[in-house]
Write a protein that holds these residues in place. Structure first.
Motif, PDB file in Angstrom:
ATOM      1  N   ASN A  56      15.684 -20.551  19.776  1.00  0.00           N
ATOM      2  CA  ASN A  56      14.230 -20.462  19.911  1.00  0.00           C
ATOM      3  C   ASN A  56      13.825 -19.125  20.516  1.00  0.00           C
ATOM      4  N   SER A  57      12.795 -18.489  19.986  1.00  0.00           N
ATOM      5  CA  SER A  57      12.259 -17.267  20.604  1.00  0.00           C
ATOM      6  C   SER A  57      11.627 -17.617  21.937  1.00  0.00           C
ATOM      7  N   TYR A  75      17.930 -23.041  22.867  1.00  0.00           N
ATOM      8  CA  TYR A  75      18.396 -23.457  21.540  1.00  0.00           C
ATOM      9  C   TYR A  75      18.365 -24.985  21.454  1.00  0.00           C
ATOM     10  N   SER A 125      17.299  -9.385  20.897  1.00  0.00           N
ATOM     11  CA  SER A 125      17.569 -10.491  19.972  1.00  0.00           C
ATOM     12  C   SER A 125      18.845 -11.205  20.416  1.00  0.00           C
ATOM     13  N   THR A 127      21.746 -14.690  19.436  1.00  0.00           N
ATOM     14  CA  THR A 127      22.233 -15.866  18.721  1.00  0.00           C
ATOM     15  C   THR A 127      23.109 -16.670  19.674  1.00  0.00           C
ATOM     16  N   ASN A 136      20.623 -19.087  14.036  1.00  0.00           N
ATOM     17  CA  ASN A 136      19.712 -18.037  13.572  1.00  0.00           C
ATOM     18  C   ASN A 136      19.516 -17.016  14.696  1.00  0.00           C
ATOM     19  N   ALA A 138      17.072 -15.200  17.291  1.00  0.00           N
ATOM     20  CA  ALA A 138      15.792 -15.404  17.974  1.00  0.00           C
ATOM     21  C   ALA A 138      15.479 -14.162  18.816  1.00  0.00           C
TER      22      ALA A 138
END
Length: 754
Positions: A56-57, A75, A125, A127, A136, A138
């Motif tokens: 999740n961002s 996450y 960023s 993972t 993914n 984020a």
């Protein structure tokens, strides 16, 4: 017969079940049959899958530059699997201090530090992995803040201007007012009723704003600063700064103009005229090589269709008709009042107006010749800082002695001054909006006229801190701030959001205040250029003590009071003056009693009542109440005999701030070890010193605030890159009850909560 019937039913049911299973999108990959003499048994063997975790961002809390922080990642895993590893990439504005790891319960975190000398948006960023399955990518986004903020100018909750010293003013098509001040860009969206201030905290290159240009929408704001061209694409919420790295001729930007037809940016710098056709991504710089009169370019303007560039320089008015490829230069030979041109304006008909230090020069023939207007035609002064012509052709000349207005093409001028309500007679720039309202940026406020200049109302700072040159500071138990400034004693009871200023009107001896001290009884003692001013009613009024009461001089540099008896010790330019009766009378101590010099700068007492006097000839110490002094000099290890300040810590160690370093004695002044830039001080010129209860040393130097956590063996220096108001720190005060550092500077009070 019954067994055969059961077998038939079982076969039918099994067949039906196989049809249902095969028609579903299931994870069952294989169906096998095993037949016995009595029944058929259905067996399924599932092949499990592991869905990747979902990262999740996140938007973690903001943190300060060069400060360590730990950020926990976010996450979700459908199967409930725990993350076992994580990875960071794409770091912006940060340094990874410790690798990203996941603990035994699946919590993943990374330890980062804000990059050195960077403030603004930060991100990275990431993972996460559950076993071999990777999530993914984020994004984590946050703001990296300055370590220090300066009050009041870095606060955005202004109800008035950031500073009274203004350099530029502009109004966009929707009525927003932009004012360039010495302490930031002040923006008003309500006609000047209130302002929000933008500073380096929002990305400006420097808080010293010389000019501002906006597009008609007010969305794009271009700000000429002392350290680059700062551009905002969101109405001033945030800025990106352009410097020589992008091709500017110099980081000292004097003016900016944007062609509204194609958004080409023209930037007047001390190193040439820089032009960008790609919104500021890159610039090509034009200099004397292309024909400029001088590389010191002070102003720039374009004609109505943008085909001709006019550059005001220190060597004439330079004109280009080929986009800056070449310039022809106009000088006094063509009729300019002076070759030193400070500003230029072109009206819709192509008439050229050049503001020079020798008058306002006007050309109606494209610069072939000029007619010069001076005080003979009514200008307030021949030094014209800038010029503006409104849509009706009225000329507004911003001069050193008023705003001069002409309604007849410059044949004559009527000069407006403080008598008409201007804040100051030195007018730096004038702007007139589409309704005819006049906005004059003066050296003491923004003056606005709604009646064509007949009268002006002046907007100034209402924080009350007066000029922002702050020399000393004190805080009481309630965290009320008392700031000694070059314009009075500024008092804040709300943490520095607002100040009320005390001046000679309240009884101060002078508005030049160099020191402030709070007595144990609640009295306020103020060292001024005109005596020692004392208030016993929380600063409502002051009684002033002078040489008439026995002070060595009316020029009082600092003041200290003893805790038990509240004896008063005043460091003056004529000796150390001591009062044992609340200031009714003073006895003055001089070189006759052993002071190193009569010019004294600071005084304090240790736990035994010994007196320490910082003076122009050393550090003088008295162990008998001031009857006699022994003087310490470079012979005992002081960095310099000019001592500005002295501090005694809880262990009675002595710290002397000198012109040649910070000198420390652990043996009652018998000897000193001197700390300099070799140990990390910002500068050997040390103005003030403070040591907290943990032994951390804070040295205010001419090049920042230097901090040592190891007794002075090593220092780290904090300066404007960390948010200090100016490079020069004048003194320092630590409020340990709130873990806050206060640094008086030439640009306000810089504050850091640790």
């Amino acid at each position: 017969m019954r067994n055969k019937f059961k077998q038939a039913v079982l076969i039918i049911l099994s067949f039906a079940l196989s049809i249902i299973i095969s028609s579903c999108n299931s994870e069952i990959s294989r169906v096998t049959w095993k037949t016995t003499p009595t029944s058929k048994v259905l067996r399924t063997t599932p092949t499990p899958t592991n869905s990747p975790p979902l990262a999740n961002s996140i938007s973690p809390d903001n943190f300060e530059e060069e400060t360590q922080t730990t950020i926990t990642l976010s996450y979700f895993d459908l199967e409930g699997d725990l993350a076992t590893a994580c990875n960071i990439s794409g770091e912006n504005g940060i340094i990874i201090n410790a690798p990203c790891t996941c603990n035994i319960v699946g919590v993943c975190s990374v330890e980062i530090i804000g990059a050195i000398n960077y403030t603004g948006p930060g991100s990275f960023s990431y993972t996460v992995s559950t076993g071999t399955v990777v999530s993914n990518t984020a994004l984590a986004t946050f703001e990296i803040e300055s370590e220090y903020i300066s009050i009041p100018q870095n606060l955005t909750s202004y109800t008035s201007l950031a500073n009274n010293e203004l350099y530029g003013a502009s109004v966009d098509n929707i009525g927003n007012i932009y004012v360039g001040t010495y302490s930031g860009l002040s923006i008003s969206n309500n006609g000047g009723i209130s302002f929000s201030n933008k500073t380096t905290a929002q990305g400006l290159g420097d808080n010293n704003i010389l000019k501002v240009h906006t597009d008609p929408s007010g969305r794009n704001v271009y700000v000429a600063t002392a350290n680059g061209l700062s551009i905002s694409c969101d109405g001033g919420i945030s800025f990106s700064n352009k410097t020589t790295a992008q091709g500017l001729g110099s980081n000292s930007v004097k003016n900016v103009f944007v062609n509204s037809l194609n958004t080409t940016i023209y930037v007047a710098t001390t190193g040439g005229l820089a032009i960008s056709g790609d919104s500021g991504t890159s610039f090509s710089n034009k200099t004397t090589v292309q024909g400029l009169g001088n590389n010191n370019t002070t102003g720039v303007y374009l004609n109505a269709d943008g085909s001709i560039i006019y550059a005001a320089t220190s060597g004439g008015l330079s004109i280009s008709t080929d986009g800056g490829g070449s310039f022809t230069n106009k000088t006094t030979a063509q009729g300019l009042g002076s070759n030193s041109v400070l500003g230029v304006f072109i009206d819709p008909t192509g008439v050229i107006y050049a503001a020079t230090i020798g008058g306002l020069s006007i050309s109606t023939n494209g610069g072939t010749s000029f007619i010069n207007r001076t005080t003979a035609q009514g200008l307030g002064n021949n030094m014209v800082n800038n010029v503006y012509v409104d849509i009706s052709g009225i000329i507004y000349a911003s001069t050193r002695a008023g705003l001069s207005i002409s309604t007849n093409g410059g044949l004559s001028f009527l000069n407006k001054t403080t008598a008409n309500g201007l804040g100051h007679n030195t007018v730096m720039e004038t702007f007139v909006d589409s309704s005819g309202n006049i906005y004059a940026a003066t050296q003491w406020g923004l003056s606005i006229s709604n009646d064509g200049g007949t009268t002006f109302s002046n907007i100034v700072t209402n924080q009350g801190i007066g000029p922002y040159y702050v020399t000393d500071i004190a805080l009481d138990a309630s965290n009320n701030i008392y700031a000694a400034t070059s314009g009075g004693l500024a008092i804040s009871v709300d943490g520095g959001n607002n100040f009320s200023n005390r001046t000679t009107a309240q009884g101060l001896g002078s508005n030049t205040v160099s020191g402030v001290h709070l007595g144990s009884s609640g009295s306020i003692y103020v060292a001024t250029g005109g005596g020692l001013s004392i208030s016993t009613d929380n600063g409502v009024s002051f009684s002033n003590k002078t040489t008439a009461q026995g002070l060595g001089s009316n020029s009082v540099r600092n003041v200290y009071t003893s805790i038990s008896s509240e004896y008063i010790y005043a460091a003056t330019s004529g000796g150390l003056s001591i009062s044992t009766n609340s200031g009714a009378t003073f006895s003055n101590k001089t070189t006759a009693q052993g002071l190193g010099h009569n010019d004294t700068y600071d005084v304090c007492l240790d736990s035994f009542g010994n007196i320490y006097v910082a003076n122009y000839g050393g550090l003088s110490i008295s162990t008998d109440g001031g009857t006699s002094f022994t003087n310490k000099t470079t012979a005992q290890g002081l960095g310099n005999n000019w001592v500005f300040a002295v501090f005694i810590d809880l262990e009675d160690n002595i710290y002397a701030a000198t012109l040649g370093g910070l000198s420390i004695s652990t043996d009652n002044g018998i000897s000193f070890s001197n700390k300099t830039t070799s140990q990390g001080l910002g500068n050997d010129n040390v103005r003030g010193v403070y040591v907290d209860s943990s032994g951390t040393i804070y040295a205010a130097t001419a090049a920042g605030l230097s901090i040592s956590y190891d007794g002075g063996s090593n220092f780290i220096n904090k300066s404007t890159d960390q948010g200090i108001g100016t490079i020069s720190a004048n003194s320092v005060f630590i409020m340990e009850s709130s873990n806050t550092i206060y640094v008086p500077t030439n640009y306000g009070i810089s504050v850091h909560a640790y």
